[in-house]
Motif scaffolding. Structure first.
Motif, PDB file in Angstrom:
ATOM      1  N   TYR A  43       6.543  11.412   2.430  1.00 47.87           N
ATOM      2  CA  TYR A  43       6.011  10.060   2.158  1.00 47.87           C
ATOM      3  C   TYR A  43       5.451   9.975   0.603  1.00 47.87           C
ATOM      4  O   TYR A  43       4.785  10.694  -0.021  1.00 47.87           O
ATOM      5  CB  TYR A  43       4.951   9.593   3.049  1.00 47.87           C
ATOM      6  N   THR A  44       5.861   8.646   0.294  1.00 41.52           N
ATOM      7  CA  THR A  44       5.695   8.398  -1.312  1.00 41.52           C
ATOM      8  C   THR A  44       4.126   8.110  -1.586  1.00 41.52           C
ATOM      9  O   THR A  44       3.547   8.630  -2.626  1.00 41.52           O
ATOM     10  CB  THR A  44       6.409   6.985  -2.024  1.00 41.52           C
ATOM     11  N   PHE A  45       3.543   7.408  -0.629  1.00 40.36           N
ATOM     12  CA  PHE A  45       2.065   7.040  -0.717  1.00 40.36           C
ATOM     13  C   PHE A  45       1.313   7.461   0.680  1.00 40.36           C
ATOM     14  O   PHE A  45       1.915   7.448   1.550  1.00 40.36           O
ATOM     15  CB  PHE A  45       1.953   5.427  -0.916  1.00 40.36           C
ATOM     16  N   CYS A  46       0.080   7.201   0.406  1.00 39.99           N
ATOM     17  CA  CYS A  46      -0.855   7.653   1.500  1.00 39.99           C
ATOM     18  C   CYS A  46      -2.174   6.782   1.179  1.00 39.99           C
ATOM     19  O   CYS A  46      -2.556   6.856  -0.046  1.00 39.99           O
ATOM     20  CB  CYS A  46      -1.030   8.805   1.912  1.00 39.99           C
ATOM     21  N   HIS A  57       0.430   6.755   5.648  1.00 39.21           N
ATOM     22  CA  HIS A  57       1.607   7.120   4.990  1.00 39.21           C
ATOM     23  C   HIS A  57       2.674   6.593   4.959  1.00 39.21           C
ATOM     24  O   HIS A  57       3.092   6.138   6.058  1.00 39.21           O
ATOM     25  CB  HIS A  57       1.829   8.789   5.080  1.00 39.21           C
ATOM     26  N   TRP A  58       3.391   6.188   3.726  1.00 43.63           N
ATOM     27  CA  TRP A  58       4.541   5.345   3.901  1.00 43.63           C
ATOM     28  C   TRP A  58       5.601   5.679   2.574  1.00 43.63           C
ATOM     29  O   TRP A  58       4.928   6.031   1.334  1.00 43.63           O
ATOM     30  CB  TRP A  58       4.013   3.852   3.914  1.00 43.63           C
ATOM     31  N   SER A  59       6.861   5.337   2.645  1.00 44.04           N
ATOM     32  CA  SER A  59       7.624   5.195   1.644  1.00 44.04           C
ATOM     33  C   SER A  59       8.329   3.910   1.770  1.00 44.04           C
ATOM     34  O   SER A  59       8.690   3.567   3.144  1.00 44.04           O
ATOM     35  CB  SER A  59       8.583   6.369   1.788  1.00 44.04           C
ATOM     36  N   THR A  66      13.868  -1.011   3.881  1.00 42.78           N
ATOM     37  CA  THR A  66      13.303  -0.138   4.895  1.00 42.78           C
ATOM     38  C   THR A  66      11.854   0.496   4.551  1.00 42.78           C
ATOM     39  O   THR A  66      11.744   1.179   3.345  1.00 42.78           O
ATOM     40  CB  THR A  66      14.429   1.143   5.099  1.00 42.78           C
ATOM     41  N   LEU A  67      11.082   0.540   5.660  1.00 45.29           N
ATOM     42  CA  LEU A  67       9.781   1.057   5.296  1.00 45.29           C
ATOM     43  C   LEU A  67       9.608   2.144   6.532  1.00 45.29           C
ATOM     44  O   LEU A  67       9.590   2.029   7.725  1.00 45.29           O
ATOM     45  CB  LEU A  67       8.898  -0.148   5.559  1.00 45.29           C
TER      46      LEU A  67
END
Length: 385
Positions: A43-46, A57-59, A66-67
Motif C-alpha cells: 500500500y502506498t499510504f497508511c 492502509h490504501w493505494s 480504483t481504491l
C-alpha cells in the motif's frame, strides 16, 4: 473561617487543573510497522486513525478510480465486527456505504456491504461503489479488512470516510455499536493522493465540549456542592462561627450552582448535536439536579428568621433537597465517567477526593456530637437546683 473557605476552593481548583487532561486523547503511530503476511499487495499510504485504535492502509489508481484498502481494528469483543465506509453524501454514519467484516457461524471471516440509510437494523445491500474483491482475517484479537473498490466518479481525490467497531453479530448482521466518545468521533476526510486523513469538521469542537462538560460538572456537582454541605452541617455547631458559616456555605453553593449550570448547558448542547444518541439516566439525573438546585437558590430568598413558626418546615425542605442533590450529584459524576471512559487514574483521583471529603465529614460528625452532648450536660447541670 477563611482557612476553611480557602482549603475548600483549593481542593476544587487542584482537581480542576488536573482534570483538564482527563479526556485528552492519546495516539500511537503504529501503522508504518504493520505488515500483512501472505499478501503481495503493498500500500502506498497508511495512517493511524484518530479514534478506536484503528489503522488504514490504501493505494489509489486515479485514472482507473480504483481504491485498495486494508482496515485494521480490534472489535469490541472477539465475536464482534469492524467496518470501514465511504459516505458520498455526508460526514457521519447516515449515508455511509459500508464494508463490514466479522466471523461467520463456522469461525471463518465474512465481508458484507451495507447502505446505512438510517439508525435502524442493517440489511445487506449494494453500495455506491463496486467491490472488485474483498476478504478479511482475524488473529491476536485484531481484524483486518481488505478490499479493492472502484469509485463511480472519475477524478476523485478525497472522500469522507467513517469507521466503526461493534460487540456482536446476530443472524449474520452486525449489531448496534456503542456510543462512546471514540465511536462518535470515528469519521474524517481522506485525501487519497496526499496520504492524509483529517478529523471531520466539528470533531475536535465536540471533543472539547465533552471535556468542558465533564470538568465543569465534576468540579461543581461532584466536589463543591459536597464541600458546601459539610461547611453548613458542622461549622454552625460552634457559636463563634455564626454567621460566618452561613456566608461560606452560600458562597460555595452559589459558585457551584453557577459552574454546574454552565456544565448542564453544555450537556444540553451536546445532546442536541448528537442525534440518535441518548444517555437517558445521565440526562434525567442532570435535569433533576438543575431543577432541585434552582429551587434551593430561590428558597434562600424565602428563608424565614430563626424564630419564625415556619422555620422548622423550611429547614426540613432545605435539608431534604440538599442531601438529595448531594447523592444524585455523586451518582451522576460516576455515570459521566462511565460514558466518557477516561483513563482509570482520573476516576480514581475523584474517588480519593470525594473519599477525603467524606472522611472529614465522618470525623466532624463525631466531634460535633461530642460537643453537642457536652453542651447539653452542661446546660442540664446549670438548671439543676
Amino acid at each position: 473561617m477563611a482557612s476553611s473557605s480557602s482549603s475548600s476552593h483549593l481542593v476544587a481548583t487542584v482537581f480542576l487543573l488536573t482534570a483538564v487532561s482527563l479526556f485528552s486523547p492519546s495516539q500511537s503511530a503504529t501503522c508504518a510497522s504493520q505488515t500483512f503476511t501472505g499478501r503481495d499487495k503493498v500500500y502506498t499510504f497508511c495512517t493511524d486513525l484518530p479514534a478506536l485504535d484503528s489503522y488504514l492502509h490504501w493505494s489509489y489508481d486515479q485514472p482507473e478510480s480504483t481504491l485498495s484498502i486494508a482496515f485494521v481494528a480490534a472489535p469490541t469483543r472477539p465475536e464482534g465486527w469492524i467496518s470501514w465506509s465511504i459516505n458520498p453524501t455526508g460526514t457521519g454514519m447516515v449515508g455511509a456505504q459500508a464494508l463490514a467484516a466479522f466471523r461467520d457461524s463456522r469461525g471463518g471471516m465474512d465481508v458484507k456491504t451495507y447502505n446505512v440509510s438510517g439508525y435502524g437494523p442493517l440489511k445487506e445491500s449494494r453500495v455506491w461503489y463496486e467491490v472488485k474483491e474483498s476478504s478479511a482475517e482475524y488473529s491476536g484479537g485484531v481484524m483486518r479488512l481488505f478490499a479493492t473498490l472502484v469509485l463511480p466518479e472519475k477524478g476523485m481525490t478525497a472522500v469522507n470516510h467513517v469507521w466503526q467497531v461493534g460487540p456482536s453479530v446476530t443472524g449474520g448482521v452486525p449489531d448496534k455499536h456503542e456510543f462512546k466518545a471514540g465511536n462518535m468521533e470515528a469519521k474524517g476526510r481522506l485525501d487519497l493522493l496526499r496520504g492524509q486523513s483529517n478529523g471531520a469538521a466539528g470533531g475536535n469542537s465536540k471533543t472539547n465540549k465533552r471535556n468542558i462538560h465533564g470538568i465543569l460538572n465534576v468540579v461543581s456537582w461532584g466536589i463543591m456542592f459536597p464541600i458546601g454541605i459539610v461547611m453548613a452541617r458542622y461549622l454552625r455547631t460552634f457559636p463563634s462561627a455564626d454567621p460566618a458559616w452561613f456566608y461560606l456555605h452560600v458562597s460555595c453553593q452559589v459558585s457551584a450552582y453557577a459552574i454546574g449550570v454552565a456544565g448542564w448547558a453544555t450537556g444540553l448542547k451536546l445532546g442536541s448535536e448528537s442525534k440518535g444518541v441518548t444517555y437517558s439516566y445521565h440526562r434525567n439525573i442532570g435535569i433533576t439536579l438543575f431543577v432541585l438546585s434552582t429551587l434551593q437558590v430561590f428558597a434562600l430568598l424565602l428563608r424565614p428568621k430563626k424564630d419564625h413558626k415556619y422555620r422548622l418546615y423550611w429547614n426540613v425542605y432545605h435539608h431534604g433537597v440538599g442531601y438529595s442533590v448531594l447523592i444524585l450529584s455523586i451518582i451522576n459524576v460516576f455515570k459521566g465517567f462511565d460514558i466518557l471512559k477516561p483513563e482509570p487514574k482520573w476516576e480514581n483521583a475523584y474517588i480519593i477526593v470525594i473519599g477525603i471529603v467524606g472522611g472529614i465529614a465522618v470525623l466532624l460528625e463525631a466531634i460535633t456530637w461530642t460537643v453537642v452532648v457536652r453542651r447539653r450536660k452542661s446546660n442540664n447541670q446549670s438548671l439543676a437546683p
